[in-house]
Write a protein that holds these residues in place. Structure first.
Motif, mmCIF file in Angstrom:
data_model
loop_
_atom_site.group_PDB
_atom_site.id
_atom_site.type_symbol
_atom_site.label_atom_id
_atom_site.label_comp_id
_atom_site.label_asym_id
_atom_site.label_seq_id
_atom_site.Cartn_x
_atom_site.Cartn_y
_atom_site.Cartn_z
ATOM 1 N N LEU A 165 9.179 5.700 -5.110
ATOM 2 C CA LEU A 165 8.991 4.655 -4.101
ATOM 3 C C LEU A 165 9.818 4.813 -2.884
ATOM 4 N N GLU A 166 10.914 5.573 -2.904
ATOM 5 C CA GLU A 166 11.607 5.956 -2.023
ATOM 6 C C GLU A 166 10.797 6.866 -0.930
ATOM 7 N N SER A 167 10.058 7.834 -1.511
ATOM 8 C CA SER A 167 9.429 8.769 -0.870
ATOM 9 C C SER A 167 8.219 8.166 -0.120
ATOM 10 N N LEU A 168 7.444 7.010 -0.753
ATOM 11 C CA LEU A 168 6.620 6.443 -0.345
ATOM 12 C C LEU A 168 6.805 5.642 0.871
ATOM 13 N N LYS A 169 8.095 5.059 0.560
ATOM 14 C CA LYS A 169 8.872 4.049 1.874
ATOM 15 C C LYS A 169 8.860 4.961 2.991
ATOM 16 N N LEU A 170 9.347 6.228 3.066
ATOM 17 C CA LEU A 170 9.623 7.093 4.218
ATOM 18 C C LEU A 170 8.245 7.309 4.871
ATOM 19 N N LYS A 171 7.104 7.405 4.133
ATOM 20 C CA LYS A 171 5.761 7.632 4.583
ATOM 21 C C LYS A 171 5.072 6.069 5.073
ATOM 22 N N GLY A 172 5.755 4.971 5.052
ATOM 23 C CA GLY A 172 5.395 3.876 5.473
ATOM 24 C C GLY A 172 4.108 3.155 4.656
ATOM 25 N N PHE A 173 4.490 3.614 3.059
ATOM 26 C CA PHE A 173 3.377 2.956 2.360
ATOM 27 C C PHE A 173 3.790 1.439 1.991
ATOM 28 N N GLU A 174 2.779 0.671 2.252
ATOM 29 C CA GLU A 174 2.840 -0.769 1.884
ATOM 30 C C GLU A 174 3.165 -1.098 0.765
ATOM 31 N N GLY A 175 4.173 -1.829 0.342
ATOM 32 C CA GLY A 175 4.721 -2.311 -1.022
ATOM 33 C C GLY A 175 5.758 -1.484 -1.595
ATOM 34 N N ALA A 176 5.968 -0.260 -1.175
ATOM 35 C CA ALA A 176 7.347 0.586 -1.565
ATOM 36 C C ALA A 176 8.438 -0.352 -1.623
ATOM 37 N N GLU A 177 8.469 -0.874 -0.215
ATOM 38 C CA GLU A 177 10.154 -1.263 -0.135
ATOM 39 C C GLU A 177 10.210 -2.558 -1.006
ATOM 40 N N ALA A 178 9.084 -3.272 -1.276
ATOM 41 C CA ALA A 178 9.336 -4.460 -2.123
ATOM 42 C C ALA A 178 9.388 -4.138 -3.369
ATOM 43 N N ARG A 179 8.925 -3.163 -3.800
ATOM 44 C CA ARG A 179 8.929 -2.597 -5.240
ATOM 45 C C ARG A 179 10.325 -2.042 -5.378
ATOM 46 N N ILE A 180 10.915 -1.435 -4.491
ATOM 47 C CA ILE A 180 12.442 -1.088 -4.719
ATOM 48 C C ILE A 180 13.301 -2.135 -4.800
ATOM 49 N N ALA A 181 12.845 -3.161 -4.009
ATOM 50 C CA ALA A 181 13.899 -4.271 -4.090
ATOM 51 C C ALA A 181 13.931 -5.022 -5.286
ATOM 52 N N ASP A 182 12.819 -5.164 -5.927
ATOM 53 C CA ASP A 182 12.473 -5.396 -7.558
ATOM 54 C C ASP A 182 13.419 -4.820 -8.409
ATOM 55 N N ILE A 183 13.463 -3.416 -8.200
ATOM 56 C CA ILE A 183 14.164 -2.554 -9.077
ATOM 57 C C ILE A 183 15.724 -3.028 -8.731
ATOM 58 N N ASP A 184 16.106 -3.118 -7.642
ATOM 59 C CA ASP A 184 17.468 -3.194 -7.215
ATOM 60 C C ASP A 184 17.912 -4.752 -7.979
ATOM 61 N N SER A 185 17.185 -5.563 -7.540
ATOM 62 C CA SER A 185 17.384 -7.147 -8.197
ATOM 63 C C SER A 185 17.434 -7.225 -9.665
ATOM 64 N N ALA A 197 13.413 -15.019 -11.183
ATOM 65 C CA ALA A 197 12.831 -14.879 -9.808
ATOM 66 C C ALA A 197 11.922 -13.509 -9.855
ATOM 67 N N LEU A 198 12.244 -12.364 -10.941
ATOM 68 C CA LEU A 198 11.508 -11.288 -11.078
ATOM 69 C C LEU A 198 10.166 -11.362 -11.853
ATOM 70 N N GLY A 199 9.995 -12.531 -12.427
ATOM 71 C CA GLY A 199 8.753 -12.994 -13.103
ATOM 72 C C GLY A 199 8.477 -12.039 -14.336
ATOM 73 N N SER A 200 7.191 -11.384 -14.370
ATOM 74 C CA SER A 200 7.017 -10.388 -15.340
ATOM 75 C C SER A 200 7.375 -8.996 -15.099
ATOM 76 N N PHE A 201 8.262 -8.627 -14.092
ATOM 77 C CA PHE A 201 8.718 -7.328 -14.020
ATOM 78 C C PHE A 201 9.543 -6.866 -15.235
ATOM 79 N N TYR A 202 9.005 -5.778 -15.616
ATOM 80 C CA TYR A 202 9.338 -4.882 -16.849
ATOM 81 C C TYR A 202 9.410 -5.829 -17.908
ATOM 82 N N ASP A 203 11.055 -6.212 -18.492
ATOM 83 C CA ASP A 203 11.331 -7.093 -19.418
ATOM 84 C C ASP A 203 12.173 -8.256 -19.093
ATOM 85 N N ALA A 204 11.929 -8.534 -17.515
ATOM 86 C CA ALA A 204 12.760 -9.581 -17.076
ATOM 87 C C ALA A 204 12.482 -11.084 -17.870
ATOM 88 N N GLU A 205 11.488 -11.175 -18.178
ATOM 89 C CA GLU A 205 11.182 -12.585 -18.934
ATOM 90 C C GLU A 205 11.849 -12.616 -20.158
#
Length: 160
Positions: A99-119, A141-149
């Motif tokens: 995701l960090e690599s995709l973020k550097l390329k400006g890929f939409e959604g990468a930054e939000a997904r990194i924020a989910d991992i951080d949270s 707040a993470l909803g169905s992210f991995y095993d958050a529920e």
């Protein structure tokens, strides 16, 4: 240019026969007609999430319009899918790297997904530190992210 214009050019150059380099230009028009069909098919494949097949089609016509850029975008979508698969397996570090690599390329959604991992990771730290209300809030707040529920429920059980 659209297919009709390529066909007009093809017809015109074919009518010129052996005149100068008309045959070469006819061949280019032939290529453009087929490349446009391939391009449009690949765009349709992208729209339904068939990124691997779309990428292969774009790669066949790399020199046509922005097909090379479209092939790269398909590759980025495939990497994004890989990152989501890593998240589903609990491999946050592997997902973050992609995701960090995709973020550097400006890929939409990468930054939000990194924020989910951080949270998620900060919620795990809170849970381990027995701050169950804080952890539950983050997991909720993470909803169905991995095993958050599941973890939110565990935290809720500890609170009551």
């Amino acid at each position: 240019m659209d297919e009709r214009r390529y066909r007009d050019a093809q017809t015109t150059f074919a009518a010129l026969g052996d005149y100068a380099d008309a045959a070469s230009w006819k061949d280019k028009a032939d290529y453009c007609i087929q490349a446009e069909v391939t391009y449009n098919e690949a765009k349709t494949l992208m729209s339904v999430g068939a990124y691997d097949t779309a990428m292969q089609s774009f790669q066949k016509i790399r020199d046509f319009w922005d097909a090379n850029d479209q092939a790269e975008l398909c590759q980025q979508h495939l990497f994004y899918e890989d990152a989501n698969n890593s998240i589903a397996l609990g491999k946050m570090d592997a997902a973050r790297k992609v995701l960090e690599s995709l973020k550097l390329k400006g890929f939409e959604g990468a930054e939000a997904r990194i924020a989910d991992i951080d949270s998620y990771e900060s919620a795990v730290v809170l849970q381990a530190g027995k701050d169950f209300p804080g952890a539950k809030e983050k997991f909720d707040a993470l909803g169905s992210f991995y095993d958050a529920e599941k973890r939110a429920k565990e935290c809720g059980d500890e609170i009551t």
